[in-house]
Design a protein around this motif. Structure first.
Motif, PDB file in Angstrom:
ATOM      1  N   LYS A  97     -11.398  14.673   0.082  1.00 44.68           N
ATOM      2  CA  LYS A  97     -12.247  13.758  -0.674  1.00 44.68           C
ATOM      3  C   LYS A  97     -13.047  14.512  -1.719  1.00 44.68           C
ATOM      4  CE  LYS A  97     -14.957   9.621   0.257  1.00 44.68           C
ATOM      5  NZ  LYS A  97     -15.557   8.783   1.310  1.00 44.68           N
ATOM      6  N   GLY A  98     -13.026  13.986  -2.946  1.00 41.25           N
ATOM      7  CA  GLY A  98     -13.723  14.626  -4.058  1.00 41.25           C
ATOM      8  C   GLY A  98     -12.864  15.622  -4.812  1.00 41.25           C
ATOM      9  N   ARG A  99     -11.729  16.027  -4.229  1.00 43.53           N
ATOM     10  CA  ARG A  99     -10.825  16.970  -4.891  1.00 43.53           C
ATOM     11  C   ARG A  99      -9.490  16.314  -5.253  1.00 43.53           C
ATOM     12  NH1 ARG A  99      -8.846  21.212  -2.217  1.00 43.53           N
ATOM     13  NH2 ARG A  99      -8.877  20.205  -0.161  1.00 43.53           N
ATOM     14  N   PHE A 100      -9.054  15.364  -4.450  1.00 40.69           N
ATOM     15  CA  PHE A 100      -7.771  14.698  -4.673  1.00 40.69           C
ATOM     16  C   PHE A 100      -8.011  13.252  -5.118  1.00 40.69           C
ATOM     17  CE2 PHE A 100      -4.910  17.273  -1.511  1.00 40.69           C
ATOM     18  CZ  PHE A 100      -5.359  18.448  -2.077  1.00 40.69           C
ATOM     19  N   THR A 101      -7.132  12.767  -5.982  1.00 38.39           N
ATOM     20  CA  THR A 101      -7.213  11.377  -6.441  1.00 38.39           C
ATOM     21  C   THR A 101      -5.833  10.748  -6.390  1.00 38.39           C
ATOM     22  OG1 THR A 101      -9.057  11.902  -7.924  1.00 38.39           O
ATOM     23  CG2 THR A 101      -7.849   9.855  -8.343  1.00 38.39           C
ATOM     24  N   ILE A 102      -5.752   9.580  -5.767  1.00 38.47           N
ATOM     25  CA  ILE A 102      -4.494   8.834  -5.707  1.00 38.47           C
ATOM     26  C   ILE A 102      -4.547   7.707  -6.734  1.00 38.47           C
ATOM     27  CG2 ILE A 102      -2.966   7.444  -4.264  1.00 38.47           C
ATOM     28  CD1 ILE A 102      -4.167   8.855  -1.812  1.00 38.47           C
ATOM     29  N   SER A 103      -3.453   7.556  -7.451  1.00 38.37           N
ATOM     30  CA  SER A 103      -3.329   6.465  -8.407  1.00 38.37           C
ATOM     31  C   SER A 103      -1.909   5.908  -8.337  1.00 38.37           C
ATOM     32  CB  SER A 103      -3.649   6.947  -9.831  1.00 38.37           C
ATOM     33  OG  SER A 103      -2.735   7.958 -10.214  1.00 38.37           O
ATOM     34  N   ARG A 104      -1.681   4.819  -9.019  1.00 40.53           N
ATOM     35  CA  ARG A 104      -0.343   4.229  -9.017  1.00 40.53           C
ATOM     36  C   ARG A 104      -0.092   3.532 -10.347  1.00 40.53           C
ATOM     37  NH1 ARG A 104      -0.104   0.277  -4.091  1.00 40.53           N
ATOM     38  NH2 ARG A 104       1.818  -0.449  -5.085  1.00 40.53           N
ATOM     39  N   ASP A 105       1.184   3.394 -10.675  1.00 43.04           N
ATOM     40  CA  ASP A 105       1.605   2.664 -11.858  1.00 43.04           C
ATOM     41  C   ASP A 105       2.707   1.725 -11.405  1.00 43.04           C
ATOM     42  OD1 ASP A 105       2.671   1.700 -14.228  1.00 43.04           O
ATOM     43  OD2 ASP A 105       2.472   3.627 -15.278  1.00 43.04           O
ATOM     44  N   LYS A 131      -2.621  -4.272  -5.952  1.00 41.93           N
ATOM     45  CA  LYS A 131      -3.467  -4.941  -6.946  1.00 41.93           C
ATOM     46  C   LYS A 131      -4.364  -5.984  -6.307  1.00 41.93           C
ATOM     47  CE  LYS A 131      -3.236  -7.410 -11.370  1.00 41.93           C
ATOM     48  NZ  LYS A 131      -2.328  -7.967 -12.430  1.00 41.93           N
ATOM     49  N   ALA A 132      -3.840  -6.719  -5.343  1.00 39.60           N
ATOM     50  CA  ALA A 132      -4.618  -7.780  -4.701  1.00 39.60           C
ATOM     51  C   ALA A 132      -5.859  -7.235  -4.004  1.00 39.60           C
ATOM     52  CB  ALA A 132      -3.744  -8.542  -3.710  1.00 39.60           C
ATOM     53  N   ARG A 133      -5.841  -5.947  -3.687  1.00 46.26           N
ATOM     54  CA  ARG A 133      -7.003  -5.289  -3.089  1.00 46.26           C
ATOM     55  C   ARG A 133      -7.620  -4.305  -4.078  1.00 46.26           C
ATOM     56  NH1 ARG A 133      -7.640  -5.365   2.440  1.00 46.26           N
ATOM     57  NH2 ARG A 133      -9.594  -4.302   1.889  1.00 46.26           N
ATOM     58  N   SER A 134      -7.381  -4.597  -5.377  1.00 48.79           N
ATOM     59  CA  SER A 134      -8.046  -3.869  -6.466  1.00 48.79           C
ATOM     60  C   SER A 134      -7.710  -2.391  -6.536  1.00 48.79           C
ATOM     61  CB  SER A 134      -9.583  -4.045  -6.365  1.00 48.79           C
ATOM     62  OG  SER A 134      -9.924  -5.402  -6.354  1.00 48.79           O
ATOM     63  N   TYR A 135      -6.543  -2.014  -6.000  1.00 44.74           N
ATOM     64  CA  TYR A 135      -6.096  -0.625  -6.054  1.00 44.74           C
ATOM     65  C   TYR A 135      -7.143   0.327  -5.441  1.00 44.74           C
ATOM     66  CZ  TYR A 135      -2.747  -2.434  -9.513  1.00 44.74           C
ATOM     67  OH  TYR A 135      -1.775  -3.150 -10.171  1.00 44.74           O
ATOM     68  N   TYR A 151       0.858  -1.163   0.000  1.00 50.06           N
ATOM     69  CA  TYR A 151       0.000   0.000   0.000  1.00 50.06           C
ATOM     70  C   TYR A 151       0.907   1.229   0.000  1.00 50.06           C
ATOM     71  CZ  TYR A 151      -3.882  -2.894   1.973  1.00 50.06           C
ATOM     72  OH  TYR A 151      -4.843  -3.835   2.218  1.00 50.06           O
ATOM     73  N   MET A 152       0.349   2.351  -0.451  1.00 49.68           N
ATOM     74  CA  MET A 152       1.080   3.618  -0.400  1.00 49.68           C
ATOM     75  C   MET A 152       0.159   4.710   0.126  1.00 49.68           C
ATOM     76  SD  MET A 152       4.176   2.988  -1.387  1.00 49.68           S
ATOM     77  CE  MET A 152       4.797   4.666  -1.585  1.00 49.68           C
TER      78      MET A 152
END
Lengths: 123, 107
Positions: free
Chosen positions: A67-75, A54-58, A33-34
Motif C-alpha cells: 500500500k502506497g507503493r503499488f497502484t492497480i488500474s484497468r482499461d 465500473k459499477a463499483r467505481s473501479y 473484479y481483477m
C-alpha cells in the motif's frame, strides 16, 4: 476459454519502478473484479490487491506490504489490468499473476489465474 | 488482519489414500473460504469456494467443509494427478490472505 497473460516483468534496481500488464480474453472483462497475487521464489501465495469493476467505481484494495507503493488500474477498452510498482524493494522479488474475480453471495472469489511474470529486484 | 494457518504443511500419502487438510482462521470468516491447487510451474486452480461449493469441472473426490474458523479440504481417494500444493484463501473483508500451503507428495 478464459485466458490471462501477464507481461512487463524483469530486473529492476531497489527503489525503481515497473509496470506490469495483464491481458484478458475469453470473457466479458468489464464485468469482473481483477486481483494481483505474487509468489516469491520457493514461497507461498501472497495477495497483492484488487480492482473492482465500473459499477463499483473501479475502487481498489491493497495488502499492507504494498500500500502506497503499488497502484492497480484497468482499461476495459483494452481488456487489461495493470500493476504499477514503485519504490521497489528486494522483498518484492516474485512471480506476479493476475486473477479473475467472480462474485457469489456476499463476497467475490477468484476463479482463473494467469501464469505470471517474474520480477527481480536486485542491484 | 485475518491469518490462515494450514496443517499439515507437508503430507506424504499413497494413491488411493483419503487425505484431509485443515485451515484455521484467526477470526471468524463465515463461509468465505476457497481452496486452490497449484502444481509446480503452473497457475493455481480453484477447487472449492464458499467453503464447500465445488468449482465446475473439479472431480467429486474433492470436498470442502467448515465455517467460522475451521475448515477442511478432503480428497476421498488420492489420484496421481492430485500431488500438488494446496492453499486456502479467505474472502471475508480486506486484506485477503492465503494459508501457508500444504504440499502433498507421493509416499
Amino acid at each position: 476459454e478464459v485466458q490471462l497473460v501477464e507481461s512487463g516483468g524483469g530486473l529492476v534496481q531497489p527503489g525503481g519502478s515497473l509496470r506490469l500488464s495483464c491481458a484478458a480474453s475469453g470473457f466479458t472483462f468489464s464485468d469482473h473484479y481483477m486481483d494481483w497475487v505474487r509468489q516469491a521464489p520457493g514461497k507461498g501465495l501472497e495477495w497483492v490487491g484488487r480492482i473492482r469493476h465500473k459499477a463499483r467505481s473501479y475502487t481498489t484494495e491493497y495488502a499492507a506490504s504494498v500500500k502506497g507503493r503499488f497502484t492497480i488500474s484497468r482499461d476495459d477498452s483494452k481488456n487489461s489490468v495493470y500493476l504499477q510498482m514503485s519504490s521497489l524493494k528486494t522483498e518484492d522479488t516474485a512471480v506476479y499473476s493476475c486473477a479473475r474475480g467472480f462474485c457469489g453471495v456476499g463476497t467475490c472469489y477468484v476463479d482463473y489465474w494467469g501464469q505470471g511474470t517474474p520480477v527481480t529486484v536486485s542491484s | 488482519d485475518i491469518q490462515l494457518t494450514q496443517s499439515p504443511s507437508f503430507l506424504s500419502a499413497s494413491v488411493g489414500d483419503r487425505v484431509t487438510i485443515t485451515c484455521r482462521a484467526s477470526q471468524g470468516i463465515s463461509s468465505y473460504l476457497a481452496w486452490h491447487q497449484q502444481k509446480p510451474g503452473k497457475a493455481p486452480k480453484l477447487l472449492i469456494y464458499a467453503a464447500s461449493t465445488l468449482q465446475s469441472g473439479v472431480p467429486s473426490r474433492f470436498s470442502g467443509s467448515g465455517s467460522g474458523t475451521e475448515f477442511t479440504l478432503t480428497i476421498s481417494s488420492l489420484q496421481p494427478e492430485d500431488f500438488a500444493t494446496y492453499y486456502c484463501q479467505h474472502f471475508n473483508g480486506y486484506p485477503l490472505s492465503f494459508g501457508g500451503g500444504t504440499k502433498v507428495e507421493i509416499k
